[in-house]
Every structure is written in structure tokens, then in C-alpha cells.
Design an enzyme around this catalytic site. Sequence first.
Site, PDB file in Angstrom:
ATOM      1  N   CYS A 142     -36.496 -19.138  42.821  1.00 64.37           N
ATOM      2  CA  CYS A 142     -37.870 -18.643  42.667  1.00 64.37           C
ATOM      3  C   CYS A 142     -37.906 -17.129  42.477  1.00 64.37           C
ATOM      4  CB  CYS A 142     -38.730 -19.090  43.847  1.00 64.37           C
ATOM      5  SG  CYS A 142     -40.512 -18.984  43.486  1.00 64.37           S
ATOM      6  N   LYS A 163     -51.762 -17.955  40.198  1.00 62.94           N
ATOM      7  CA  LYS A 163     -50.582 -18.502  40.852  1.00 62.94           C
ATOM      8  C   LYS A 163     -50.325 -19.931  40.395  1.00 62.94           C
ATOM      9  CE  LYS A 163     -48.507 -19.310  45.396  1.00 62.94           C
ATOM     10  NZ  LYS A 163     -48.684 -19.225  46.879  1.00 62.94           N
ATOM     11  N   SER A 192     -44.267 -22.677  43.401  1.00 65.35           N
ATOM     12  CA  SER A 192     -45.232 -21.862  44.128  1.00 65.35           C
ATOM     13  C   SER A 192     -44.893 -20.403  43.827  1.00 65.35           C
ATOM     14  CB  SER A 192     -45.151 -22.138  45.638  1.00 65.35           C
ATOM     15  OG  SER A 192     -46.051 -21.316  46.349  1.00 65.35           O
ATOM     16  N   HIS A 235     -39.029 -24.759  43.720  1.00 64.54           N
ATOM     17  CA  HIS A 235     -38.612 -24.894  45.116  1.00 64.54           C
ATOM     18  C   HIS A 235     -38.160 -26.327  45.415  1.00 64.54           C
ATOM     19  CE1 HIS A 235     -39.634 -20.961  46.798  1.00 64.54           C
ATOM     20  NE2 HIS A 235     -40.721 -20.967  46.035  1.00 64.54           N
ATOM     21  N   GLU A 237     -36.156 -27.231  47.459  1.00 64.15           N
ATOM     22  CA  GLU A 237     -35.879 -27.358  48.894  1.00 64.15           C
ATOM     23  C   GLU A 237     -37.111 -27.664  49.721  1.00 64.15           C
ATOM     24  OE1 GLU A 237     -37.394 -23.147  48.672  1.00 64.15           O
ATOM     25  OE2 GLU A 237     -36.293 -24.522  47.362  1.00 64.15           O
ATOM     26  N   ARG A 249     -52.843 -21.898  54.610  1.00 68.13           N
ATOM     27  CA  ARG A 249     -52.670 -20.488  54.999  1.00 68.13           C
ATOM     28  C   ARG A 249     -53.496 -19.568  54.111  1.00 68.13           C
ATOM     29  NH1 ARG A 249     -47.244 -18.420  52.916  1.00 68.13           N
ATOM     30  NH2 ARG A 249     -48.554 -18.518  51.040  1.00 68.13           N
TER      31      ARG A 249
END
EC number: 2.3.1.46
Length: 313
Positions: A142, A163, A192, A235, A237, A249
Site C-alpha cells: 500500500c 479515498k 484502503s 491490503h 492481509e 473510525r
Amino acid sequence: MPIKIPDQLPATDVLRTENIFVMSETRASTQGIRPLKVLILNLMPKKIETETQFLRLLSNSPLQVDIELLRIDDRPSKNTPEEHLNEFYRQFELVRHRNFDGLIITGAPLGLVQFEDVVYWDHLQQIMKWAKEHVTSTLYVCWAAQAGLKLLYNLPKQTREEKLSGVYVHENLQPYHPLLRGFDDTFLAPHSRYADFAPGYLETHTDLDILATSDVAGVYLASTKDKRNVFVTGHPEYDALTLHNEYIRDLGAGLEPVMPVNYYPNDDVDNPPRASWRSHGHLLFANWLNYCVYQQTPYDLEHFSEDKFTKDD
């Protein structure tokens, strides 16, 4: 074979509950096997969560992998106990004289920060330059992929207006490339980020092999021809709830984030999301360990030489 991590690392208990074979340092010391030495430079704020995610993916291989964790500097962490960092993480000065089979540089929440404004930018460049002579293969994830492209190709920061967040369909462009062996023709992976990795831009300004792309997310996977530098812009992971936790968040911070795409069933945040990318995430890391690290690295790391990587395979 298992991954070898410190006996008291919090990830140990988590992975064992998932029936992942984790070998303690005590047991590993009795075996006559040359494990792969993999260093993880963890730039994410919640280091315990991130280290567990990466260790999970590294465990899906017949190779024994000896993991060491690296921190970028000694600044206090807001999200990770200092005692955890002091016990399990090393400073770069303690490893810079050594060679490693693999290095993973994680993402970081720095998508809207210019490189020169990143407080540890100079130190990160030092580590990435060191890797050229001391690491068989480096995996940039990333934000680290964007940083690696800046270092290796001097590419300026490319930033999206909005984003990118969600789970996207990707096309396997080179099914016979070692990193994509076993991949389906199309597969899902989460993203992300604010960074932009347009296929045409990378094809024009680099000599990278573009391996997988998305019509929406752009380049997902690319590699130098010698496989010593691998770039993953998403990502793989991530846990099933990681994108959800980021979304909640950001809502709480008043950022008005866009709901992650193709993530919540029926686009209803009250419906628990499911990980639809897990199998290809495990396969990508197994392929990297096997074809980019194990098949390339010298048996004796003390005899590591950059010269052995000058010819194409």
C-alpha cells in the site's frame, strides 16, 4: 512448516487458536533447518493487529520462516504499548549489519502527507536503500508501494481526489508469472488508500511487470523483472472487519467517509462483512516466499551478493 516468532508475542495465541502451526524460539533452536529470515518493518499505528495479520499470511507455506519485527524509530506510540515495542521490536541500527531473505514494509496512514513531510522519510529511504544490498526480495504494501516507487523510479506522489475503500475485482494479467501461480483469472482484494496507481502511468514511467489490475483500483500487483521488489497496492492481509473498523473510525472523526465498496452485504453497515479475499491473500504470500525469496536467496546469507540478481531469470 511453521513460522517462528517470539514465545510471548500476542499473535502466538491468536494464530494457535486458528490451528496455525507456530513454532516457539525454544523448539526451533533444536532443529537443523535453515529457516528463511524475514524482517517486517511495521509502519501501521496498531502494530499488534498488523503484525498478527501478516504473520497469518506468512504461515501458509511449507517453508520455515524466522520473523523479526522492525520499528522505524523510537518515538512513543499512541496505539501500541511501549513495553510491547521494547520487547519484540528492533531498531534498524541493530540489524543493518545483517542480511535477510525477505523484507516486508507495511502500509501507513499517510496518504495525504507529502513524502518530505513524513517525519521518518529520510530514515525510511535509508532502510529501503539498505535493502538493495542486504535483502533478497522486498515486498512493499500500500503506502510503502508508493514510497518504493519514489525511491526506485523517482515517481512523484500520485493522489486520488477521493479515498479508495472497498473490495474490488482484479484481472490476472500474467497467469504464468510465479507470483500469480494458482490465481483465478479474476480475484478480489481490499483497498484502503488515497494513492493512485494508474496502469498506463506505471507502464510509461517504469520497467515493472504489471501483473494484476482493476478497472477501478488500478494496478494491484507489480514486480521488477528480477522479483527483488514486489509492489502490492492493496491490503491482502486485512481481516474481515478491518475496513469496517476504519469506516467507523472515520465516521466518528467527522470525515464523512464513503462506505467501502462491495463490502457490506446489500450495502447495509449493520450486515457483518465477510472476507472474500482470504484465499488469494494467502496464495500471494506463499508464492512470494517460494518464488521470490526461497528460490532466489543464497543458502548462506553471509555470502549475499547483489551480483547474483543482475541477470533475468
